[in-house]
Design an enzyme around this catalytic site. Structure first.
Site, mmCIF file in Angstrom:
data_model
loop_
_atom_site.group_PDB
_atom_site.id
_atom_site.type_symbol
_atom_site.label_atom_id
_atom_site.label_comp_id
_atom_site.label_asym_id
_atom_site.label_seq_id
_atom_site.Cartn_x
_atom_site.Cartn_y
_atom_site.Cartn_z
ATOM 1 N N GLY A 1 0.827 -1.206 0.000
ATOM 2 C CA GLY A 1 0.000 0.000 0.000
ATOM 3 C C GLY A 1 0.855 1.247 0.000
ATOM 4 O O GLY A 1 2.089 1.188 0.081
ATOM 5 N N GLU B 1 -0.269 0.734 -6.126
ATOM 6 C CA GLU B 1 0.734 0.413 -5.116
ATOM 7 C C GLU B 1 1.032 -1.087 -5.086
ATOM 8 O O GLU B 1 2.183 -1.492 -4.914
ATOM 9 C CB GLU B 1 0.274 0.900 -3.743
ATOM 10 C CG GLU B 1 0.331 2.401 -3.557
ATOM 11 C CD GLU B 1 1.754 2.915 -3.387
ATOM 12 O OE1 GLU B 1 2.657 2.103 -3.116
ATOM 13 O OE2 GLU B 1 1.960 4.138 -3.531
ATOM 14 N N GLU C 1 4.823 -2.451 -5.860
ATOM 15 C CA GLU C 1 5.567 -3.113 -4.795
ATOM 16 C C GLU C 1 5.713 -4.616 -4.988
ATOM 17 O O GLU C 1 6.612 -5.221 -4.402
ATOM 18 C CB GLU C 1 4.897 -2.843 -3.449
ATOM 19 C CG GLU C 1 4.960 -1.369 -3.042
ATOM 20 C CD GLU C 1 4.392 -1.101 -1.670
ATOM 21 O OE1 GLU C 1 4.596 0.007 -1.161
ATOM 22 O OE2 GLU C 1 3.751 -2.004 -1.094
ATOM 23 N N PRO D 1 -5.508 8.743 15.384
ATOM 24 C CA PRO D 1 -4.553 9.835 15.160
ATOM 25 C C PRO D 1 -3.090 9.410 15.230
ATOM 26 O O PRO D 1 -2.242 10.003 14.566
ATOM 27 C CB PRO D 1 -4.897 10.836 16.268
ATOM 28 C CG PRO D 1 -6.330 10.569 16.581
ATOM 29 C CD PRO D 1 -6.503 9.093 16.420
ATOM 30 N N ASP D 2 -2.785 8.364 16.020
ATOM 31 C CA ASP D 2 -1.386 7.967 16.209
ATOM 32 C C ASP D 2 -1.039 6.666 15.488
ATOM 33 O O ASP D 2 -0.041 6.031 15.808
ATOM 34 C CB ASP D 2 -1.088 7.822 17.700
ATOM 35 C CG ASP D 2 -1.984 6.774 18.362
ATOM 36 O OD1 ASP D 2 -2.953 6.308 17.720
ATOM 37 O OD2 ASP D 2 -1.721 6.439 19.540
ATOM 38 N N GLU E 1 11.149 -6.950 -0.205
ATOM 39 C CA GLU E 1 10.803 -8.352 -0.447
ATOM 40 C C GLU E 1 9.289 -8.462 -0.439
ATOM 41 O O GLU E 1 8.599 -7.696 0.237
ATOM 42 C CB GLU E 1 11.406 -9.237 0.663
ATOM 43 C CG GLU E 1 11.192 -10.715 0.479
ATOM 44 C CD GLU E 1 11.811 -11.543 1.616
ATOM 45 O OE1 GLU E 1 11.639 -12.777 1.610
ATOM 46 O OE2 GLU E 1 12.451 -10.932 2.500
#
Length: 284
Positions: A62, A78, A82, A99-100, A132
């Site tokens: 992502g 993405e 990747e 938020p964190d 990887e």
């Protein structure tokens, strides 16, 4: 509704910097079944992060959404950048906005459910931010504790093992909430919670959509279809219950006089048939 002249005048002077703008990302929960003959195992694709934060740890594929794309396009882009893979997507799974949740800045992410088609021969090849890319066997166990549950996520790929314990309980509005219990070694961000929710979404679609049939070629032996359900539900199913629940969705293609057992006979699914409710509660 069209913009008025008043709207257009307002927008010409609109100050986008007046409000803080969190970043938005899209993650992919890409599932497949092992290609073995006989009972299958459910797998999920993870990438090893190349850069901080959590460099060297595993995560879902992502990344950040660009200004000219929607979230579905971001997830697919993405994933390809990747891992080199293109998947069949089946919509958004859940959003995460604590938020964190990301130590870099305020980041809101939306997970997307996807399946690698059964006949896709290519293995993942890491690229871009991924050092990887690897398929992990995935199992999920539930333990009841009063009015809550503890979910145990196990991810294994060779010598790599990731374990997570998830607290699952209803909030004041009656919605199921999931929260990791303690730190999860080698798995970045809140992706243990994201994976747990993805498992429930996968199981939910088994009995509401034609999702299970995406894991098999058509026609398919009835036994192989049962293996798909058992791999996703992570339990052995009673054959009679399984057949009774899905019989109306199946069209037999085998010759009835071919001498095959019931589970060896081949079928295709009927996309017009409507699913009944699931025979048990699978969407906590």
């Amino acid at each position: 509704m069209k913009l008025t002249k008043e709207d257009q005048a307002f927008l010409e002077n609109y100050d986008a910097s007046a409000y803080d703008r969190p970043s938005v990302t899209a993650d992919t929960l890409l599932f497949r079944l092992t290609p073995d003959r006989g009972p299958r195992r459910l797998q999920i694709l993870l990438v090893r992060r190349k850069h901080p934060p959590y460099a060297g740890g595993w995560a879902l594929p992502g990344g950040f959404c660009e200004m000219d794309e929607d979230l579905a396009a971001c997830a697919a882009r993405e994933l390809y950048e990747e891992t080199g893979l293109k998947a069949a997507y089946y919509g958004q799974c859940a959003s995460y906005s604590a938020p964190d949740r990301d130590p870099r800045t305020r980041v809101i992410t939306v997970s997307h459910l996807a399946v690698l088609p059964y006949d896709f021969p290519q293995e993942p090849a890491a690229g871009d931010d991924a050092a990887e890319a690897r398929w992990f066997d995935l199992t999920f166990d539930l333990e009841a504790q009063d009015e809550a549950f503890t979910g145990k996520v196990y991810l294994t790929a060779g010598a790599e093992t990731i374990k997570a314990r998830i607290d699952i309980r209803r909030d004041a509005e009656g919605n199921w909430r999931r929260q990791p219990l303690g730190e999860v070694e080698n798995l970045a961000f809140d992706h243990a919670e994201v994976i747990a929710a993805g498992i429930f979404a996968l199981r939910d679609r088994l009995y509401r959509t034609d999702f299970a049939f995406r894991f098999l070629p058509e026609p398919f032996p009835l036994q192989e279809l049962q293996y798909v359900f058992e791999a996703i539900l992570d339990e052995e199913l009673l054959r009679s219950t399984f057949i009774a629940h899905l019989n109306h969705k199946l069209i037999r293609t085998s010759d009835v006089d071919a001498g095959l057992s019931l589970m060896e006979q081949e079928y295709r699914h009927d996309p017009e048939a409507i699913f009944h409710s699931a025979p048990f509660d699978i969407w906590l």
